[in-house]
Design a protein around this motif. Sequence first.
Motif, short mmCIF file in Angstrom:
data_model
loop_
_atom_site.label_atom_id
_atom_site.label_comp_id
_atom_site.label_asym_id
_atom_site.label_seq_id
_atom_site.Cartn_x
_atom_site.Cartn_y
_atom_site.Cartn_z
N SER A 41 0.82 -1.21 0.00
CA SER A 41 0.00 0.00 0.00
C SER A 41 0.86 1.25 0.00
CB SER A 41 -0.94 -0.01 1.22
OG SER A 41 -1.82 -1.10 1.17
N PHE A 42 1.94 1.24 0.79
CA PHE A 42 2.82 2.42 0.83
C PHE A 42 3.61 2.58 -0.46
CE2 PHE A 42 2.14 2.66 5.45
CZ PHE A 42 2.13 4.03 5.62
N MET A 43 3.83 1.50 -1.17
CA MET A 43 4.51 1.61 -2.46
C MET A 43 3.62 2.27 -3.51
SD MET A 43 6.41 -2.13 -2.56
CE MET A 43 7.13 -1.93 -4.18
N VAL A 44 2.30 2.09 -3.37
CA VAL A 44 1.37 2.60 -4.37
C VAL A 44 0.79 3.96 -3.98
CG1 VAL A 44 -0.82 2.16 -5.56
CG2 VAL A 44 0.77 0.27 -5.13
N GLY A 45 0.30 4.08 -2.73
CA GLY A 45 -0.45 5.25 -2.31
C GLY A 45 0.24 6.59 -2.50
N PRO A 46 1.38 6.83 -1.86
CA PRO A 46 2.05 8.14 -2.00
C PRO A 46 2.45 8.45 -3.44
CG PRO A 46 2.88 6.96 -0.09
CD PRO A 46 2.04 5.99 -0.84
N SER A 47 2.95 7.43 -4.17
CA SER A 47 3.36 7.66 -5.56
C SER A 47 2.16 8.06 -6.42
CB SER A 47 4.01 6.40 -6.14
OG SER A 47 5.14 6.04 -5.38
N LEU A 48 1.03 7.40 -6.20
CA LEU A 48 -0.17 7.73 -6.95
C LEU A 48 -0.66 9.14 -6.62
CD1 LEU A 48 -2.36 6.74 -8.89
CD2 LEU A 48 -3.58 5.79 -6.92
N ALA A 49 -0.56 9.52 -5.35
CA ALA A 49 -0.98 10.86 -4.94
C ALA A 49 -0.10 11.93 -5.58
CB ALA A 49 -0.93 10.98 -3.42
N VAL A 50 1.20 11.69 -5.63
CA VAL A 50 2.12 12.65 -6.26
C VAL A 50 1.80 12.78 -7.75
CG1 VAL A 50 4.52 13.06 -6.91
CG2 VAL A 50 3.97 12.29 -4.59
N ALA A 51 1.55 11.64 -8.39
CA ALA A 51 1.23 11.68 -9.82
C ALA A 51 -0.06 12.46 -10.08
CB ALA A 51 1.11 10.26 -10.36
N LEU A 52 -1.08 12.24 -9.25
CA LEU A 52 -2.36 12.95 -9.43
C LEU A 52 -2.21 14.44 -9.14
CD1 LEU A 52 -4.80 10.37 -7.79
CD2 LEU A 52 -4.69 11.00 -10.20
N ALA A 53 -1.49 14.77 -8.06
CA ALA A 53 -1.32 16.18 -7.71
C ALA A 53 -0.54 16.93 -8.80
CB ALA A 53 -0.60 16.30 -6.37
N THR A 54 0.37 16.23 -9.45
CA THR A 54 1.16 16.84 -10.52
C THR A 54 0.36 16.94 -11.82
OG1 THR A 54 3.17 15.90 -9.55
CG2 THR A 54 3.32 16.71 -11.80
N ALA A 55 -0.43 15.91 -12.10
CA ALA A 55 -1.16 15.87 -13.37
C ALA A 55 -2.40 16.75 -13.36
CB ALA A 55 -1.56 14.43 -13.68
N ILE A 56 -3.11 16.79 -12.23
CA ILE A 56 -4.32 17.62 -12.18
C ILE A 56 -4.08 18.79 -11.21
CG2 ILE A 56 -6.02 15.96 -13.00
CD1 ILE A 56 -6.51 15.05 -10.20
N SER A 57 -4.34 18.57 -9.94
CA SER A 57 -4.05 19.59 -8.93
C SER A 57 -4.16 18.93 -7.56
CB SER A 57 -5.03 20.76 -9.01
OG SER A 57 -6.32 20.35 -8.59
N ALA A 58 -3.51 19.54 -6.59
CA ALA A 58 -3.58 19.02 -5.23
C ALA A 58 -5.00 19.12 -4.69
CB ALA A 58 -2.61 19.78 -4.34
N ARG A 59 -5.71 20.19 -5.06
CA ARG A 59 -7.08 20.38 -4.58
C ARG A 59 -7.98 19.23 -5.03
NH1 ARG A 59 -9.51 24.98 -2.78
NH2 ARG A 59 -7.69 26.17 -3.46
N HIS A 60 -7.90 18.87 -6.30
CA HIS A 60 -8.73 17.77 -6.80
C HIS A 60 -8.27 16.42 -6.23
CE1 HIS A 60 -9.87 20.85 -9.81
NE2 HIS A 60 -11.02 20.21 -9.80
N THR A 61 -6.97 16.31 -5.97
CA THR A 61 -6.47 15.07 -5.38
C THR A 61 -7.03 14.86 -3.98
OG1 THR A 61 -4.42 15.32 -6.67
CG2 THR A 61 -4.38 13.75 -4.84
#
Length: 413
Positions: free
Chosen positions: A157-177
Amino acid sequence: MAPEVRTVVNLKPYREALALPGLRSLLLVAVLARIPLTATGVTLTFYVVQDLGRGYGAAGLVGATVTVGAAIGGPLLGRLIDRRGLRPVLVMTGIVEAVFWSTAPSLSYELLLPAAFVAGSLALPIFSVVRQSIAALAPADRRRPAYALDSMSVELSFMVGPSLAVALATAISARHTLYLVGAGIVAAGVAFWLLNPPTADSRDEAAAPARHVSRREWVTGRLVAVLAVSLAATLVLGGTDVAVVAVLRESGEAGWTGVVLAMWAVASLVGGFAYGATHRPIPPLALMAALAVCTIPVGLGGSHWWLLCLAMIPAGALCAPTIAATADAVSRLAPAQVRGEAMGLHGSAVTVGIAVGAPLAGAVIDASAPAWGFAVTGAIGALVALAVLPVELRRRRAAADALAEPELATVTH
């Protein structure tokens, strides 16, 4: 060749554990449910820094507020589960999570801080509930592989969760994440409400009639020692996380950070698998002491990223086993009637350790050099091991005396 492989890699404990009714589905739902939970810290950090225009110190304060709330609320939620059952707690915490994550993107920083504390205090207790449910589903002789599987699922879970959050925050926005993470957490709560795993073993209830169990009966010196070991272990892990980033940045190889952390996680998975397959239990104190000692010299490999990878393998291989062993020990030391509260205390110890280890390593690194982040946090873990050692020695002497008494009585008669 085949018999030798079967001897080295003993899968029987895992087959027996996974054959237990309900355990397989519990672990599958747990690994998916924990992914959004592991993404909360980095998502809030991105939001505070990018959208609110604050510094990393302000973002760290929000994270610390959530941690303090979780450390206080964990045992209280566990006690509520012991008394009222799992589903009412899931409904209450699910509502709080939904309100927080749907309103957080519109809150000012001054309002986000108290809201984060409340959200942390009433956070979905997935980590402690899974460990409590394992104790209810698995007999004592099958808990070690079950807890090893749980620790490995946490790593995934820790291998996936933070990396996915960083990718989403970078691709869309932190607010939408924030919205997406909140939706994932609420979905996790719904999944556990539907699964409704047992939190009390019917065999324990049949063997011991329901009664009030005072804290004096189960908050013993040995339990406190196990909680101290849990805290020290995650303090070392939290410090290692920060020290890895600092060492690689100093050597100009920050781009390899993900690879090094992935190697650390893979080593933990391998170590957790080996631990669950062992025939004899390894005391949590021994595992934590080895973890701490192996962490101290890791910084010596900081001149090259691949050397750092190799240096982290021994300590990495001890991460999952140490957490699994502490959870197993708490499940054995706490009576079934209060196991939720005890697992909440274990969760608080784990949370506080990570929260203390990261800034402690950061302060040491700022005052000296990145390699000292490993050395100091590892040394603190070793000192805690020495402090707890007398409790373990007294327990072993008491166990030896208890075994000797029947033999002495037989000889006398």
